[in-house]
Every structure is written in C-alpha cells, then in structure tokens.
Design an enzyme around this catalytic site. Structure first.
Site, PDB file in Angstrom:
ATOM      1  N   SER B  59       0.656  -1.316  -0.124  1.00  0.00           N
ATOM      2  CA  SER B  59       0.169  -0.290   0.133  1.00  0.00           C
ATOM      3  C   SER B  59       1.271   1.299  -0.253  1.00  0.00           C
ATOM      4  O   SER B  59       1.055   1.346  -1.189  1.00  0.00           O
ATOM      5  CB  SER B  59      -0.861   0.296   0.948  1.00  0.00           C
ATOM      6  OG  SER B  59      -2.127  -0.686   0.428  1.00  0.00           O
ATOM      7  N   HIS B  64       6.095  13.215   6.984  1.00  0.00           N
ATOM      8  CA  HIS B  64       6.334  14.886   7.053  1.00  0.00           C
ATOM      9  C   HIS B  64       7.032  15.002   8.092  1.00  0.00           C
ATOM     10  O   HIS B  64       6.640  14.731   8.703  1.00  0.00           O
ATOM     11  CB  HIS B  64       4.543  15.048   6.456  1.00  0.00           C
ATOM     12  CG  HIS B  64       3.718  14.759   5.341  1.00  0.00           C
ATOM     13  ND1 HIS B  64       3.441  15.251   4.260  1.00  0.00           N
ATOM     14  CD2 HIS B  64       2.856  13.698   5.734  1.00  0.00           C
ATOM     15  CE1 HIS B  64       2.880  15.033   3.636  1.00  0.00           C
ATOM     16  NE2 HIS B  64       2.209  13.544   4.422  1.00  0.00           N
ATOM     17  N   CYS B  79      -2.323  -3.485   3.434  1.00  0.00           N
ATOM     18  CA  CYS B  79      -3.278  -4.261   3.106  1.00  0.00           C
ATOM     19  C   CYS B  79      -2.653  -5.979   3.678  1.00  0.00           C
ATOM     20  O   CYS B  79      -3.813  -6.862   3.362  1.00  0.00           O
ATOM     21  CB  CYS B  79      -3.825  -4.781   1.905  1.00  0.00           C
ATOM     22  SG  CYS B  79      -2.436  -4.560   0.216  1.00  0.00           S
TER      23      CYS B  79
END
Lengths: 113, 113
Positions: B59, B64, B79
C-alpha cells in the site's frame, strides 16, 4: 492540531477501475477541501488497482483502489485545524460509493500530547 | 483486515532537516516491514520540511517533517494483516526521536464493516 481523515469507501461505481477518472475525482476532492497540489504521483497496478498520491499545500491526499472489491481507501492529512463540512458526502458522490466509513484522527504537530 | 499505522514522532534529531537522510531512513523502515518500493516521490518545501511518499507492495509509506517543531508524521498503510513487531522502536531509532505516539487503525478492504 492537525487532522487526519481516513475514509473507506465501499460499493464504488465504474470509476474504481478507471485510473484517469480516479485522478479527476481526486483533483475535485482536493479542490473541495481548498488545498493546492504541490506534487503528485500515480501508480497503476497490474492487473488492477490504482494508487494516487498528492502532496498538497496542507500535507497529503491519497487514494488506493481495490476494484475487485469495489473498495477505495482515501486519506486526507491536513495540518490545518478544520475538517471540511460535507467531505463524506462529497467523497461518496465522487467515487460513486454506496457506503462510506470515516475516521478522524487528531495529530499534534508542535507538541507531544 | 488491512492495518494503518499512524506514528507521530517528537524531538527528532538532525535528520529532520536533511531530505536525503529522511529518504534513507524511510528506505530502511520499508525494508524493516518487509515491503518493496513500487514508486516514490519526494517534495522539499521552502524554507523547510520534507514530504516523502512511497507506493509499496502492500500500500503506502509516507513521511512529513516539520523541522521547526522536531516533528515527523509517518504513516504505514498495509493491506496485509500484521503490524511488524518492534516498528515503534525502529522508527524512533531511525528518526532519532525522543518520543513516539502510535495509533493503529483497522481498515476492512473487502467488506463494509
């Protein structure tokens, strides 16, 4: 306090198997929340499935689709305080989903909670 | 059931203001969870801050950073069923963080909950 919106969309329409339509819907959702796209990347999986990711002015927007299940996973991480009103209905409409589950997490950016 | 790990890292070391070091740490974390990078993108903000995103085999992985607060926001959406043991300690070590807050969400991919 930043907000991280996690949306699970079920029973999505034909869009789910159309990468360009997914990108277009993502652009509309990003516009709806009032963010600007800084950078974006797309990956189309073989045989099916699309991942779209945008760095937006307020953090990120991502979509993963599992067309085999009619399912789309959408995240909107925003370092602004608010979650835009009506975003659940907007995502449901854009991705032609029958059902949507929303979870909103708070993330403290400038101080350990 | 897919798992979405949301990690907030506080009091990060010098790495937080070094984009290449952030990319290297992300690569190590992705290797640690046993995923493979399918596609990646990086955006360096002016004057400070880095966003790193990887589409991984299971996935996505995103980082950040807000160097002004010593803060990094990391997401690992997978997943697969499991969350890798020791990932909190591993992320803390890689990003030289003093403190980490982990939240793990379950996301049902193949059926509305």
């Amino acid at each position: 306090m930043a907000k991280h919106l996690i949306a699970d969309l079920y029973g999505c329409g034909e869009i789910i198997d159309n990468s360009q339509a997914i990108i277009d819907a993502a652009h509309k959702a990003i516009e709806y929340v009032g963010a600007e796209i800084v950078e974006e990347c797309v990956h189309v999986f073989e045989p099916i499935g699309t991942t779209y990711f945008a760095v937006i002015s307020t953090s990120h927007f991502s979509v993963h689709t599992w067309p085999e299940y009619g399912y789309a996973a959408i995240d909107i991480f925003s370092c602004t305080d608010g979650v835009v009103d009506g975003i659940a209905e907007k995502l449901k409409e854009l991705f032609e989903a029958k059902e949507i589950k929303i979870q909103i997490l708070e993330r403290s950016i400038n101080d350990a909670p």
